[in-house]
Design an enzyme around this catalytic site. Structure first.
Site, PDB file in Angstrom:
ATOM      1  CG  HIS A   1      -0.213   6.063  -0.658  1.00 43.51           C
ATOM      2  ND1 HIS A   1      -1.018   6.794  -1.303  1.00 43.51           N
ATOM      3  CD2 HIS A   1      -0.601   5.701   0.282  1.00 43.51           C
ATOM      4  CE1 HIS A   1      -2.036   6.713  -0.468  1.00 43.51           C
ATOM      5  NE2 HIS A   1      -1.762   5.837   0.495  1.00 43.51           N
TER       6      HIS A   1
ATOM      7  CD  GLU B   1      -5.311   6.458   1.907  1.00 43.18           C
ATOM      8  OE1 GLU B   1      -5.618   5.181   1.904  1.00 43.18           O
ATOM      9  OE2 GLU B   1      -4.297   7.079   1.776  1.00 43.18           O
TER      10      GLU B   1
ATOM     11  CG  ASP C   1     -10.017  11.437   6.217  1.00 44.29           C
ATOM     12  OD1 ASP C   1      -8.622  11.409   6.049  1.00 44.29           O
ATOM     13  OD2 ASP C   1     -10.583  10.590   5.932  1.00 44.29           O
TER      14      ASP C   1
ATOM     15  CG  HIS D   1      -8.385   7.384   5.214  1.00 46.47           C
ATOM     16  ND1 HIS D   1      -7.740   8.710   5.409  1.00 46.47           N
ATOM     17  CD2 HIS D   1      -7.250   6.776   4.794  1.00 46.47           C
ATOM     18  CE1 HIS D   1      -6.342   8.631   5.224  1.00 46.47           C
ATOM     19  NE2 HIS D   1      -5.997   7.658   5.077  1.00 46.47           N
TER      20      HIS D   1
ATOM     21  CE1 TYR E   1      -4.350  10.569   0.763  1.00 45.25           C
ATOM     22  CE2 TYR E   1      -4.552  12.107   2.562  1.00 45.25           C
ATOM     23  CZ  TYR E   1      -4.513  10.777   2.007  1.00 45.25           C
ATOM     24  OH  TYR E   1      -4.964   9.783   2.852  1.00 45.25           O
TER      25      TYR E   1
ATOM     26  CG  HIS F   1      -1.744   1.231   1.533  1.00 45.71           C
ATOM     27  ND1 HIS F   1      -3.050   1.200   1.012  1.00 45.71           N
ATOM     28  CD2 HIS F   1      -1.471   2.412   2.111  1.00 45.71           C
ATOM     29  CE1 HIS F   1      -3.580   2.548   1.390  1.00 45.71           C
ATOM     30  NE2 HIS F   1      -2.478   3.142   1.949  1.00 45.71           N
ATOM     31  CD  GLU F   2       1.844   3.428   3.735  1.00 46.86           C
ATOM     32  OE1 GLU F   2       1.900   4.642   3.174  1.00 46.86           O
ATOM     33  OE2 GLU F   2       0.803   3.611   4.385  1.00 46.86           O
TER      34      GLU F   2
END
Length: 456
Positions: free
Chosen positions: A164, A184, A257, A262, A175, A160-161
């Site tokens: 990004h 995301e 957020d 998210h 973002y 996942h990271e």
């Protein structure tokens, strides 16, 4: 001395980070934040071709030794044998598998498409409940052992990271709002592709859980997210219920957020899962290939809406266009006339309020990987803290909303005195006074590690 880093993309949503950890992360060195914020965004490289790509790029895993200085001490590099340190070896296995998937299935040579070496750090901080990409480094905490396990344990956290970073070097999705939720979601999509690839599963066989095993056995949770059924991954008395949504009818309009990135990422997550299963075969060779081609194809602007991104995936889908379009339709995303739509609605930038004695101070922290919002209020006239008034003056009354784009999985702080205009500051731009004020007001209960004032 801490080396300045680029902005970071963390794994745990804000509502979980804040509920478990409190605001200690906000007190990181102010000079580091500001130097990091001045770094330019990486240019979009030309997507690599498969020709000439023969080996995965180099990587090095570092050990931060429970400190926050990056990158830490080198612990293992490509070609080295296992060290016996579980986190080091998990990170090594995970990055090798992730790089190989992008190379084999997408002909992408590292996150930047140019074979850039990958730097990873484990054992970051003390009982640190998160993982992030800071624009240069993949970083993983060990978890607190009470709510979270070590963040190298589920391999999809690492994927996942890393994803990004791929997004940053391709479409560079802003973002905030829908483009942030897409940022995301794309990271979750490739993370799930890796997990299924390692298990030898086709799309129809996958469980579509993200972060399975990240919670300790005491937490009532199957995973951190469920791409097939957003909003069902956990329901626990301490951390609450999974607040993700999976259809446009339930889209969350919020300023927290970074516009609910998210929360609303569950919508494109579900679309990806539906498309992958409908196309069949492995997720990475089917829907994964289509999503990647959309990212690098030039039709996805940084501020893309769900509809714009959906149109790009349909255009890239070839014989599977009907299946992809139907997947988006099932989550309520209409793609007719979507080309070129963007979601560039900036957060307001009001002037700071005039200095005034007393009043009520409200501090809000949103963002992070888990996605909820923490708030706390105090009556400034009734607080027995001689330094608080000066902090409020420096952090709120003499400050304006800080310019600068929000960063994936990083927090946004909002300070408001009485009914004055809010002062909104991204985490990487916090001043020392703002970080200290947030720390004092949002200080967690020492008995539970949680704070009051949680909002979905």
């Amino acid at each position: 001395m801490t080396t300045p880093r680029a902005t970071r993309c963390t794994f745990i949503p804000p509502w979980l980070v804040e509920r478990v950890d409190g605001p200690e992360r906000a007190a990181r060195d102010d000079e580091l934040r500001r130097e990091r914020s001045l770094r330019g965004r990486a240019p979009r490289p030309t997507p690599p071709s498969a020709e000439g790509v023969v080996a995965a790029p180099d990587w090095t895993v570092h050990d931060a030794e429970s400190r926050t200085t990056l990158p830490g001490q080198p612990a293992r590099s490509a070609g080295d044998p296992a060290t016996g340190d579980v986190a080091v070896d998990e990170a090594a296995t995970g990055i090798e598998a992730t790089l190989q998937m992008f190379l084999d299935d997408l002909a992408r040579d590292s996150y930047d498409g140019r074979g850039g070496p990958v730097s990873l750090t484990v054992h970051y901080g003390s009982r640190y409940n998160n993982a992030f990409w800071d624009g240069t480094q993949l970083v993983f905490g060990d978890g607190d052992g009470r709510v979270f396990e070590r963040f190298t344990k589920p391999v999809d956290v690492l994927a996942h990271e890393f994803s990004h970073a791929v997004v940053e070097h391709t479409a560079d999705l802003t973002y905030r709002g829908q483009s942030g939720a897409l940022n995301e979601s794309v990271a979750d999509a490739f993370a799930s592709c890796l997990k299924q690839r390692l298990l030898g599963q086709d799309a129809g066989e996958g469980d579509w859980l993200i972060g399975q095993g990240i919670f300790t056995p005491s937490i009532q949770a199957r995973a951190l997210r469920d791409m097939a059924a957003p909003g069902t991954a956990y329901d626990d008395p301490e951390i609450g219920a999974d607040p993700q949504v999976g259809h446009m009818d339930d889209y969350v309009e919020t300023t927290a957020d970074n516009g609910g990135v998210h929360l609303n990422s569950g919508i494109p997550n579900k679309a990806f899962q539906l498309a992958a299963v409908a196309i069949g075969g492995t997720s990475i060779s089917g829907a994964g290939r289509i999503w990647y081609d959309a990212l690098v194809g030039g039709d996805v602007p940084s501020g893309a809406t769900f509809a714009t991104f959906a149109a790009a995936t349909v255009a890239a889908a070839g014989d599977h266009a009907d299946a992809v379009q139907d997947a988006w339709a099932q989550v309520g995303v209409e793609i007719d006339a979507a080309a070129g739509e963007t979601d560039q609605q900036p957060l307001p930038t009001p002037q700071p309020p005039s200095p005034q004695p007393g009043g009520r101070l409200r501090v809000e922290r949103s963002g992070g990987f888990a996605g909820r919002t923490e708030t706390a209020e105090v009556d400034l006239g009734q607080v027995d803290d001689p330094d608080l008034g000066q902090l409020v003056t420096e952090a709120v009354l003499a400050s304006a909303t800080s310019d600068g784009p929000p960063r994936p999985d990083m927090f946004v702080y909002t300070f408001t005195v009485d009914d004055g205009d809010p002062v909104r500051v991204p985490e990487h731009l916090l001043t020392a006074s703002q970080a200290e004020l947030a720390r004092r007001i949002l200080r967690p209960d020492p008995a539970t590690g949680s704070t009051s004032g949680w909002e979905a």
